[in-house]
Scaffold this active site. Structure first.
Site, PDB file in Angstrom:
ATOM      1  N   ALA A 146       0.955  -1.409   0.098  1.00  0.00           N
ATOM      2  CA  ALA A 146      -0.168   0.190   0.034  1.00  0.00           C
ATOM      3  C   ALA A 146       1.314   1.318  -0.431  1.00  0.00           C
ATOM      4  O   ALA A 146       1.653   0.985   0.507  1.00  0.00           O
ATOM      5  CB  ALA A 146      -1.392  -0.002   1.565  1.00  0.00           C
ATOM      6  N   TRP A 148       1.002   5.592   0.607  1.00  0.00           N
ATOM      7  CA  TRP A 148       1.154   6.661   1.828  1.00  0.00           C
ATOM      8  C   TRP A 148       0.239   7.921   1.339  1.00  0.00           C
ATOM      9  O   TRP A 148       1.054   8.438   2.679  1.00  0.00           O
ATOM     10  CB  TRP A 148       2.758   7.296   1.752  1.00  0.00           C
ATOM     11  CG  TRP A 148       3.590   7.464   0.878  1.00  0.00           C
ATOM     12  CD1 TRP A 148       4.868   6.901   0.410  1.00  0.00           C
ATOM     13  CD2 TRP A 148       3.770   8.721  -0.266  1.00  0.00           C
ATOM     14  NE1 TRP A 148       5.293   7.985  -0.983  1.00  0.00           N
ATOM     15  CE2 TRP A 148       4.650   9.123  -0.757  1.00  0.00           C
ATOM     16  CE3 TRP A 148       2.988   9.571   0.126  1.00  0.00           C
ATOM     17  CZ2 TRP A 148       5.096   9.817  -2.321  1.00  0.00           C
ATOM     18  CZ3 TRP A 148       2.920  10.988  -0.202  1.00  0.00           C
ATOM     19  CH2 TRP A 148       3.861  11.287  -1.800  1.00  0.00           C
ATOM     20  N   SER A 174       3.477   1.790   3.487  1.00  0.00           N
ATOM     21  CA  SER A 174       4.177   2.490   3.316  1.00  0.00           C
ATOM     22  C   SER A 174       4.823   2.465   4.619  1.00  0.00           C
ATOM     23  O   SER A 174       4.600   2.860   5.904  1.00  0.00           O
ATOM     24  CB  SER A 174       3.704   3.574   2.769  1.00  0.00           C
ATOM     25  OG  SER A 174       4.926   4.200   2.846  1.00  0.00           O
ATOM     26  N   GLU A 175       6.094   2.022   4.626  1.00  0.00           N
ATOM     27  CA  GLU A 175       7.124   2.715   6.149  1.00  0.00           C
ATOM     28  C   GLU A 175       7.009   4.734   6.222  1.00  0.00           C
ATOM     29  O   GLU A 175       7.328   4.283   7.600  1.00  0.00           O
ATOM     30  CB  GLU A 175       8.856   2.490   6.576  1.00  0.00           C
ATOM     31  CG  GLU A 175      10.073   3.642   5.010  1.00  0.00           C
ATOM     32  CD  GLU A 175       8.847   2.995   3.136  1.00  0.00           C
ATOM     33  OE1 GLU A 175      10.718   4.046   2.381  1.00  0.00           O
ATOM     34  OE2 GLU A 175       8.385   2.055   3.252  1.00  0.00           O
ATOM     35  N   ASP A 209      10.689  -6.991  -0.574  1.00  0.00           N
ATOM     36  CA  ASP A 209      11.675  -7.535  -1.331  1.00  0.00           C
ATOM     37  C   ASP A 209      11.309  -8.969  -0.750  1.00  0.00           C
ATOM     38  O   ASP A 209      10.711  -9.901  -1.865  1.00  0.00           O
ATOM     39  CB  ASP A 209      13.019  -6.833  -1.709  1.00  0.00           C
ATOM     40  CG  ASP A 209      13.069  -6.224  -3.155  1.00  0.00           C
ATOM     41  OD1 ASP A 209      12.215  -5.296  -3.353  1.00  0.00           O
ATOM     42  OD2 ASP A 209      14.070  -5.670  -2.965  1.00  0.00           O
ATOM     43  N   SER A 225       4.851   3.736  -7.917  1.00  0.00           N
ATOM     44  CA  SER A 225       5.233   4.923  -8.731  1.00  0.00           C
ATOM     45  C   SER A 225       5.649   3.563  -9.384  1.00  0.00           C
ATOM     46  O   SER A 225       5.613   2.492  -9.501  1.00  0.00           O
ATOM     47  CB  SER A 225       6.417   5.370  -8.312  1.00  0.00           C
ATOM     48  OG  SER A 225       7.355   4.222  -7.982  1.00  0.00           O
ATOM     49  N   ILE A 226       5.811   4.256 -11.137  1.00  0.00           N
ATOM     50  CA  ILE A 226       6.009   2.939 -12.033  1.00  0.00           C
ATOM     51  C   ILE A 226       7.239   2.420 -11.893  1.00  0.00           C
ATOM     52  O   ILE A 226       7.476   1.700 -12.002  1.00  0.00           O
ATOM     53  CB  ILE A 226       5.986   4.415 -13.519  1.00  0.00           C
ATOM     54  CG1 ILE A 226       4.899   4.863 -13.581  1.00  0.00           C
ATOM     55  CG2 ILE A 226       7.014   3.386 -14.443  1.00  0.00           C
ATOM     56  CD1 ILE A 226       4.952   5.424 -14.770  1.00  0.00           C
ATOM     57  N   THR A 228       8.681   1.594  -9.160  1.00  0.00           N
ATOM     58  CA  THR A 228       8.817   0.131  -7.695  1.00  0.00           C
ATOM     59  C   THR A 228       7.261  -0.611  -8.768  1.00  0.00           C
ATOM     60  O   THR A 228       8.463  -2.053  -9.066  1.00  0.00           O
ATOM     61  CB  THR A 228       7.388   1.329  -6.651  1.00  0.00           C
ATOM     62  OG1 THR A 228       7.944   2.581  -6.125  1.00  0.00           O
ATOM     63  CG2 THR A 228       6.998  -0.081  -5.619  1.00  0.00           C
ATOM     64  N   GLU A 246      -1.458  -0.572  -9.594  1.00  0.00           N
ATOM     65  CA  GLU A 246      -1.897   0.683 -10.143  1.00  0.00           C
ATOM     66  C   GLU A 246      -0.673   1.571  -9.963  1.00  0.00           C
ATOM     67  O   GLU A 246      -0.230   2.082  -8.688  1.00  0.00           O
ATOM     68  CB  GLU A 246      -2.951   1.297  -9.232  1.00  0.00           C
ATOM     69  CG  GLU A 246      -3.900   1.970  -9.384  1.00  0.00           C
ATOM     70  CD  GLU A 246      -3.171   3.426  -8.979  1.00  0.00           C
ATOM     71  OE1 GLU A 246      -2.529   4.194  -9.524  1.00  0.00           O
ATOM     72  OE2 GLU A 246      -4.404   4.140  -7.912  1.00  0.00           O
ATOM     73  N   CYS A 280      -3.043  10.399  -7.634  1.00  0.00           N
ATOM     74  CA  CYS A 280      -3.255   9.826  -9.012  1.00  0.00           C
ATOM     75  C   CYS A 280      -4.161   9.720 -10.010  1.00  0.00           C
ATOM     76  O   CYS A 280      -3.545   9.602 -11.001  1.00  0.00           O
ATOM     77  CB  CYS A 280      -2.774   8.270  -9.086  1.00  0.00           C
ATOM     78  SG  CYS A 280      -1.547   7.046  -7.856  1.00  0.00           S
TER      79      CYS A 280
END
Length: 474
Positions: A146, A148, A174-175, A209, A225-226, A228, A246, A280
């Site tokens: 997910a 941020w 997200s961290e 990962d 993001s693209i 990622t 997405e 987005c």
């Protein structure tokens, strides 16, 4: 509240490196949380895999009841969730309470109902003496990553359909913004059987990962993001995992000379700058027909400059900070690059604000050209560009001249034109005379480098299933 991971139905402390979580409105550390260790990631996936044997065979009614309990629990704890989201993300508190929490609750309730409506098709006899049937079965263990910008809402978009379909999930928020997901873990622990839902914390390179590369993860769902998305696709390619992506957008807002300019200005003020533009689908790339260009620039300038920035807890605040110092630097760099172009006019904003926190002034950049980076790249901040166009063919070509394909809008009183454009725009969603309207019943998702797969709707539920053919000889 103690922030812990949820693994196999038990709340546990992370065993990895400790990470600071910040309040973007002040720049101060809220707390430190330990990441999951590789062994804990493995334990979470193993727990999900073990739980799938039973959860995947439960009735839709049983799964729906769990989702409804979670929805009720979120609703009962709405103020606490809203305060956490506001503190961790910098969102205006009233926006989270009034807009986001009700939508999150609705997503879980929608998929609770949808779970009971999903079925295969009785295909009939296509070979003499044989009857064929189609099943939609769960996939297995789903790793959900997910973002941020909407931590709890995006978690809901991922968890609700995956669990409704009978999958087991390991989710990593997200961290940067983990607090509401970790609060959700506390509620989920007493609702779902052990292992069905697991919640981890950590960075992509240390936890993400390991999670997405685990041999027992059958599907990876990402909002990010693209870059990622590309990384996860490369990372998971050897195992041929199913993926759901997405990956952002750069929404064109096409304004024709017959449009209601006051409605456009108010729409962009709201839909271009909600969540500080960290969306987005934000209405950030405006194309205005030449006949109304100057008038629209003036109206937009007045509208955007009237946005009130302030503390998230202030009821009058409309625009909060960006989510992190690193992102503030990215947005600043993008705007400075645009300002360096001689043809760009800064109508309002254009820089970060003084004082504490990661605030960037709401910005309108006029006279942008199609080839400018500010038109072509996602800024993901409170920044809107406006470009003049002459005719329908030109603006259609420019609107589609983008690597993104998530959302778009057309503003016109001509119904025929609205239908022509919406049929030819290469975007997952096109709104007419509005923007940014999302409902649980309708699909959300893009094309091109904005990704593939749908969130929300029955299409979103189907994305978390496998189509199987059963043939019976008789």
């Amino acid at each position: 509240m103690q922030y812990q991971l949820l693994i196999n139905g038990v709340l546990v402390d992370g065993e990895g490196e400790r990470q600071s979580v910040y309040n973007p409105a002040t720049g101060e550390v809220i707390l430190e949380i330990a990441e999951a260790s590789p062994a804990q990631v493995d334990a979470a996936v193993q727990a999900a895999d073990n739980a799938f044997a039973e959860w995947g065979q439960t009735t839709p009614k049983a799964r729906a009841e769990c989702l409804l309990k979670l929805a009720d629990s979120i609703e009962q704890n709405a103020l606490e969730f809203a305060r956490l989201e506001s503190q961790n993300c910098g969102k205006p508190l009233h926006c989270v309470i009034n807009d986001e929490i009700p939508a999150i609750v609705d997503v879980f309730r929608f998929f609770a109902g949808a779970a009971r409506c999903l079925s295969g098709l009785a295909a009939g006899e296509y070979l003499e003496g044989h009857t064929s049937m189609i099943r939609r079965d769960p996939i297995g263990v789903v790793a959900s990553i997910a973002p941020w910008n909407y931590p709890l809402m995006m978690a809901a978009w991922k968890l609700a359909p995956a669990l409704a379909a009978g999958n087991c999930v390991v989710i990593k928020p997200s961290e940067i913004t983990p607090l509401t997901a970790l609060k959700l873990a506390v509620l989920a622990k007493d609702i779902f059987p052990p292992g069905v839902l697991n919640v981890l914390f950590g960075r992509g390179q240390t936890v993400g990962d390991v999670l997405t590369g685990h041999e027992k993860v059958r599907m990876v769902s990402l909002t990010g993001s693209i870059a990622t998305g590309e990384h996860i696709l490369r990372h998971t390619a050897p195992a041929i995992k199913r993926t759901h992506m997405e990956l952002g957008g750069k929404a064109p807002v096409i304004v024709f000379d017959d449009a209601d300019l006051d409605a456009v200005a108010q729409g962009v003020r709201t839909f271009g700058f909600y969540n500080a533009g960290q969306d987005c689908t934000a209405a950030c790339r405006i194309y205005a027909q030449r006949g109304i260009y100057d008038a629209l620039v003036e109206k937009l300038g007045n509208a955007v400059s009237s946005l009130k920035m302030g503390a998230p807890e202030d009821e009058s605040t409309e625009l909060g900070p960006l989510s992190s110092l690193a992102h503030l630097k990215r947005v600043t760099a993008a705007v400075e690059e645009a300002k360096a172009l001689s043809h760009i006019r800064v109508i309002t904003g254009g820089s970060q604000t003084e004082g504490k926190g990661y605030y960037f002034a709401p910005t309108l950049l006029a006279d942008a050209k199609q080839e400018d980076a500010i038109v072509q790249r996602e800024v993901f901040g409170p920044v809107v560009s406006i470009t003049v166009f002459d005719d329908e063919d030109q603006v259609l070509r420019w609107a589609n001249d983008s690597r993104y394909g998530l959302a778009s809008s057309v503003w016109t009183q001509d119904v025929g034109r609205a239908h022509r454009l919406s049929a030819r725009l290469q975007y997952g969603c096109t709104w007419i005379n509005t923007h940014f309207m999302l409902v649980s019943e309708m699909p959300h998702g893009g094309q091109k480098q904005s990704g593939y797969g749908k969130d929300m709707s029955l299409y979103g539920l189907e994305d978390y299933t496998l189509v199987r053919h059963i043939m019976v000889k008789h």
